[in-house]
Scaffold this motif. Structure first.
Motif, mmCIF file in Angstrom:
data_model
loop_
_atom_site.group_PDB
_atom_site.id
_atom_site.type_symbol
_atom_site.label_atom_id
_atom_site.label_comp_id
_atom_site.label_asym_id
_atom_site.label_seq_id
_atom_site.Cartn_x
_atom_site.Cartn_y
_atom_site.Cartn_z
ATOM 1 N N PRO A 14 48.269 42.288 45.604
ATOM 2 C CA PRO A 14 48.158 42.572 47.123
ATOM 3 C C PRO A 14 47.011 42.321 47.717
ATOM 4 C CG PRO A 14 48.026 44.516 45.999
ATOM 5 C CD PRO A 14 48.032 43.412 44.807
ATOM 6 N N PHE A 15 45.893 41.554 46.868
ATOM 7 C CA PHE A 15 44.525 41.505 47.355
ATOM 8 C C PHE A 15 44.431 40.106 47.759
ATOM 9 C CE2 PHE A 15 43.012 45.608 46.663
ATOM 10 C CZ PHE A 15 43.834 46.027 45.619
ATOM 11 N N VAL A 16 44.733 40.000 48.913
ATOM 12 C CA VAL A 16 44.390 38.506 49.586
ATOM 13 C C VAL A 16 42.899 38.441 50.111
ATOM 14 C CG1 VAL A 16 45.003 36.671 51.194
ATOM 15 C CG2 VAL A 16 46.687 38.212 50.434
ATOM 16 N N SER A 17 42.246 37.571 49.337
ATOM 17 C CA SER A 17 40.673 37.359 49.727
ATOM 18 C C SER A 17 40.298 36.903 50.896
ATOM 19 C CB SER A 17 39.823 37.006 48.565
ATOM 20 O OG SER A 17 40.379 35.851 48.190
ATOM 21 N N HIS A 18 41.021 35.584 51.073
ATOM 22 C CA HIS A 18 41.186 34.925 52.516
ATOM 23 C C HIS A 18 42.330 33.885 52.268
ATOM 24 C CE1 HIS A 18 38.808 32.239 49.648
ATOM 25 N NE2 HIS A 18 39.307 31.189 50.251
ATOM 26 N N HIS A 19 42.734 33.455 53.483
ATOM 27 C CA HIS A 19 43.570 32.203 53.780
ATOM 28 C C HIS A 19 42.762 31.053 53.601
ATOM 29 C CE1 HIS A 19 47.153 34.915 54.522
ATOM 30 N NE2 HIS A 19 45.984 35.893 54.469
ATOM 31 N N SER A 20 42.912 30.218 52.981
ATOM 32 C CA SER A 20 42.322 28.924 52.879
ATOM 33 C C SER A 20 42.994 27.923 53.778
ATOM 34 C CB SER A 20 42.240 28.208 51.440
ATOM 35 O OG SER A 20 43.369 28.174 50.804
ATOM 36 N N ASN A 21 44.169 27.913 53.980
ATOM 37 C CA ASN A 21 44.730 27.177 54.845
ATOM 38 C C ASN A 21 46.314 27.677 55.188
ATOM 39 O OD1 ASN A 21 46.786 25.724 53.012
ATOM 40 N ND2 ASN A 21 45.114 24.731 52.455
ATOM 41 N N SER A 29 41.761 37.538 41.277
ATOM 42 C CA SER A 29 42.477 38.214 40.057
ATOM 43 C C SER A 29 42.461 39.831 40.083
ATOM 44 C CB SER A 29 41.892 37.686 38.740
ATOM 45 O OG SER A 29 40.495 38.398 38.713
ATOM 46 N N PHE A 30 43.284 40.400 39.513
ATOM 47 C CA PHE A 30 43.510 41.907 39.722
ATOM 48 C C PHE A 30 42.753 42.485 38.585
ATOM 49 C CE2 PHE A 30 46.415 45.591 39.851
ATOM 50 C CZ PHE A 30 46.562 45.684 41.183
ATOM 51 N N ASN A 31 41.640 42.811 38.670
ATOM 52 C CA ASN A 31 40.970 43.427 37.818
ATOM 53 C C ASN A 31 40.954 44.948 37.698
ATOM 54 O OD1 ASN A 31 39.143 44.304 39.452
ATOM 55 N ND2 ASN A 31 37.691 42.812 39.416
ATOM 56 N N GLU A 32 40.573 45.529 36.773
ATOM 57 C CA GLU A 32 40.684 46.996 36.699
ATOM 58 C C GLU A 32 40.089 47.939 37.802
ATOM 59 O OE1 GLU A 32 42.034 49.806 34.677
ATOM 60 O OE2 GLU A 32 43.142 47.853 34.154
ATOM 61 N N ARG A 33 38.932 47.322 38.506
ATOM 62 C CA ARG A 33 38.441 48.275 39.661
ATOM 63 C C ARG A 33 39.352 47.721 40.852
ATOM 64 N NH1 ARG A 33 34.319 45.995 43.189
ATOM 65 N NH2 ARG A 33 33.556 47.588 44.523
ATOM 66 N N ASP A 34 39.895 46.558 41.014
ATOM 67 C CA ASP A 34 40.973 46.333 41.986
ATOM 68 C C ASP A 34 42.194 47.280 41.819
ATOM 69 O OD1 ASP A 34 39.608 44.426 43.060
ATOM 70 O OD2 ASP A 34 40.423 42.787 42.228
ATOM 71 N N ARG A 37 41.614 50.742 42.635
ATOM 72 C CA ARG A 37 41.488 50.790 44.087
ATOM 73 C C ARG A 37 42.884 50.922 44.693
ATOM 74 N NH1 ARG A 37 41.513 47.637 48.491
ATOM 75 N NH2 ARG A 37 40.260 48.119 50.346
ATOM 76 N N PHE A 38 43.473 49.765 44.072
ATOM 77 C CA PHE A 38 45.129 49.809 44.666
ATOM 78 C C PHE A 38 45.749 51.054 44.556
ATOM 79 C CE2 PHE A 38 49.270 48.692 43.557
ATOM 80 C CZ PHE A 38 49.869 48.093 44.712
ATOM 81 N N GLU A 39 45.840 51.670 43.368
ATOM 82 C CA GLU A 39 46.509 52.769 43.100
ATOM 83 C C GLU A 39 46.250 53.797 43.889
ATOM 84 O OE1 GLU A 39 47.290 51.558 38.466
ATOM 85 O OE2 GLU A 39 46.007 53.208 38.801
ATOM 86 N N MET A 40 44.825 54.053 44.185
ATOM 87 C CA MET A 40 44.488 55.200 45.119
ATOM 88 C C MET A 40 44.876 55.186 46.608
ATOM 89 S SD MET A 40 40.402 55.924 44.222
ATOM 90 C CE MET A 40 40.390 57.489 44.576
ATOM 91 N N TRP A 41 44.991 53.849 47.144
ATOM 92 C CA TRP A 41 45.598 53.672 48.448
ATOM 93 C C TRP A 41 47.011 53.876 48.503
ATOM 94 C CZ3 TRP A 41 42.894 53.273 52.784
ATOM 95 C CH2 TRP A 41 41.449 52.853 52.834
ATOM 96 N N PRO A 86 38.457 45.452 52.338
ATOM 97 C CA PRO A 86 38.354 45.588 50.796
ATOM 98 C C PRO A 86 37.241 46.076 50.479
ATOM 99 C CG PRO A 86 38.000 43.085 51.496
ATOM 100 C CD PRO A 86 38.331 44.016 52.683
ATOM 101 N N ASP A 87 36.098 46.364 51.137
ATOM 102 C CA ASP A 87 35.134 47.318 50.547
ATOM 103 C C ASP A 87 35.192 48.540 50.826
ATOM 104 O OD1 ASP A 87 33.769 45.158 49.619
ATOM 105 O OD2 ASP A 87 32.779 44.459 51.547
ATOM 106 N N TYR A 88 36.182 49.084 51.431
ATOM 107 C CA TYR A 88 36.470 50.600 51.649
ATOM 108 C C TYR A 88 36.971 51.056 50.433
ATOM 109 C CZ TYR A 88 36.114 51.763 56.787
ATOM 110 O OH TYR A 88 35.563 52.224 57.902
ATOM 111 N N ILE A 89 36.269 52.117 50.252
ATOM 112 C CA ILE A 89 37.131 52.881 48.847
ATOM 113 C C ILE A 89 37.609 54.036 49.489
ATOM 114 C CG2 ILE A 89 36.316 53.989 46.597
ATOM 115 C CD1 ILE A 89 35.639 51.160 46.752
ATOM 116 N N PHE A 90 38.775 54.317 49.151
ATOM 117 C CA PHE A 90 39.446 55.344 49.490
ATOM 118 C C PHE A 90 38.796 56.792 48.485
ATOM 119 C CE2 PHE A 90 42.538 58.732 49.586
ATOM 120 C CZ PHE A 90 43.085 58.673 51.019
ATOM 121 N N TYR A 91 38.669 57.757 49.299
ATOM 122 C CA TYR A 91 37.912 58.942 48.541
ATOM 123 C C TYR A 91 38.507 60.128 48.807
ATOM 124 C CZ TYR A 91 34.278 62.388 47.592
ATOM 125 O OH TYR A 91 33.627 63.110 46.970
#
Lengths: 142, 153
Positions: A14-21, A29-34, A37-41, A86-91
Motif C-alpha cells: 500500500p506504500f506508493v512512494s510516487h507516480h512516475s507516469n 519494498s515492504f520492509n519491517e519498518r513499513d 507502520r502499516f499495521e499501526m495505521w 509517509p513520515d507521520y508515525i501513528f502514536y
C-alpha cells in the motif's frame, strides 16, 4: 533508505512512494519498518470502524460514546494521513473523548500532532512541541 | 468536620476514569481526555473527590467514590496528591455534594467554557497530569464497580 521496486500491475504494497507516469506506479519494498507502520495505521482504522457498532463505553454518567459521524470522519482522516504523509508515525491509539468525538496522535520527529474529531465530524489539529501547543487549526477535507 | 475546609497540598484527591482511557502495555498510556473538562457538563470545573482520612472521615474512599457511578459500569480512580495539581497553578476548591459526596471538589480553571476559549492551555495541563499518572502507575486504583441504580430502572 528502502529499496524501490517498479511494478506495472498487481498490488505489492500500500506504500506508493510516487507516480512516475500514468501507466507505471513505483512501490517501495515492504520492509519491517513499513510493515509496523502499516499495521499501526490499519489497527487504528479497524478499531474506530468497530466503534460504530460497539462503542468503547456506553452513554453514562456524563460520557458520550463516539458518534457514527465522528467514526466515519476519523477513519477517512486516518486513511488520508497514512497514505499522504509517509513520515507521520501513528502514536498510541485512537481515543474516544467522552464527548462523542475521537482523538488520535501522530508524530513527525519532535512534533506531535493531535487530531480531534468532534461529535459532528469537525476536525481540529493541535501541533505540540515539548508539551506546548504551538499551533491550532481547523482542518477540512474539501 | 468541615467538608468545606480548604484542600491542603498534602491531601489526596481522586479523579474517575473510564477503562478505555488507560492502556497497559510495554508503555502505560493514559489518555489526555481523562483530565479534560467535559464540553458542556463541567461548567464549574473538573470534578475530583477528596480522600477519606483521619482528618476527614466524612469523605469517601476510592471504592466508595466510584460506587457513586451507575451500576454495572467499571471505573478506575487516579489517586493524586493535591500538590501535583496545585503545582500547575491550579486551585482545588471544596464543592461538597450533600449528602452523597461531602469531599467533592473542583478545579475551577478547568471548566467547559475554558476548554472552548483556551483549548491549548487545557490540553497542556491535561497532558501533564496524564503523563504524571502514566509515570506513577501505583496511583491507578481499581477497577471498581458503580453501584448507583438508574432512576429509570
Amino acid at each position: 533508505m528502502a529499496a524501490t521496486t517498479t511494478v506495472s500491475d498487481g498490488k505489492v504494497s500500500p506504500f506508493v512512494s510516487h507516480h512516475s507516469n500514468a501507466n507505471e506506479i513505483t512501490y517501495r519494498s515492504f520492509n519491517e519498518r513499513d510493515r509496523e507502520r502499516f499495521e499501526m495505521w490499519e489497527a487504528a482504522q479497524i478499531l474506530v470502524r468497530k466503534w460504530v457498532k460497539s462503542p468503547p463505553f456506553e452513554e453514562d454518567d456524563g460520557l458520550t460514546p463516539p458518534s457514527s459521524v465522528a467514526c466515519d470522519m476519523a477513519v477517512r482522516f486516518l486513511c488520508i494521513l497514512e497514505h499522504k504523509f509517509p513520515d507521520y508515525i501513528f502514536y498510541g491509539r485512537p481515543v474516544a473523548d467522552g464527548d462523542g468525538g475521537i482523538s488520535f496522535t501522530v508524530r513527525f520527529g519532535p512534533i506531535t500532532d493531535r487530531f480531534e474529531v468532534s461529535e459532528s465530524g469537525e476536525v481540529h489539529r493541535y501541533t505540540m512541541h515539548s508539551s506546548r501547543v504551538v499551533r491550532e487549526e481547523a482542518i477540512s477535507l474539501d | 468536620m468541615d467538608a468545606q475546609a480548604p484542600v491542603d497540598s498534602t491531601e489526596t484527591v481522586y479523579r474517575r476514569a473510564v477503562p478505555h482511557w488507560i492502556k497497559a502495555g510495554d508503555v502505560l498510556e493514559i489518555a489526555t481526555e481523562a483530565f479534560l473538562p467535559h464540553k458542556t457538563e463541567d461548567n464549574n470545573g473538573l470534578s475530583l473527590s477528596r480522600e477519606k482520612s483521619i482528618e476527614h472521615p466524612e469523605f469517601l474512599t476510592a471504592l466508595e467514590f466510584v460506587a457513586l457511578s451507575k451500576k454495572g459500569k467499571s471505573y478506575y480512580a487516579f489517586s493524586l496528591k493535591a500538590e501535583v495539581i496545585q503545582s500547575l497553578g491550579l486551585e482545588i476548591v471544596p464543592d461538597a455534594i450533600r449528602p452523597e459526596n461531602l469531599g467533592h471538589a473542583l478545579v475551577p480553571a478547568l471548566n467547559s467554557l475554558e476548554r472552548k476559549r483556551n483549548k491549548p492551555r487545557c490540553l497542556e495541563i491535561a497532558e501533564s497530569l496524564a503523563r504524571h499518572v502514566a509515570q506513577n502507575p501505583s496511583i491507578i486504583l481499581g477497577p471498581y464497580e458503580g453501584q448507583r441504580e438508574s432512576p429509570t430502572e
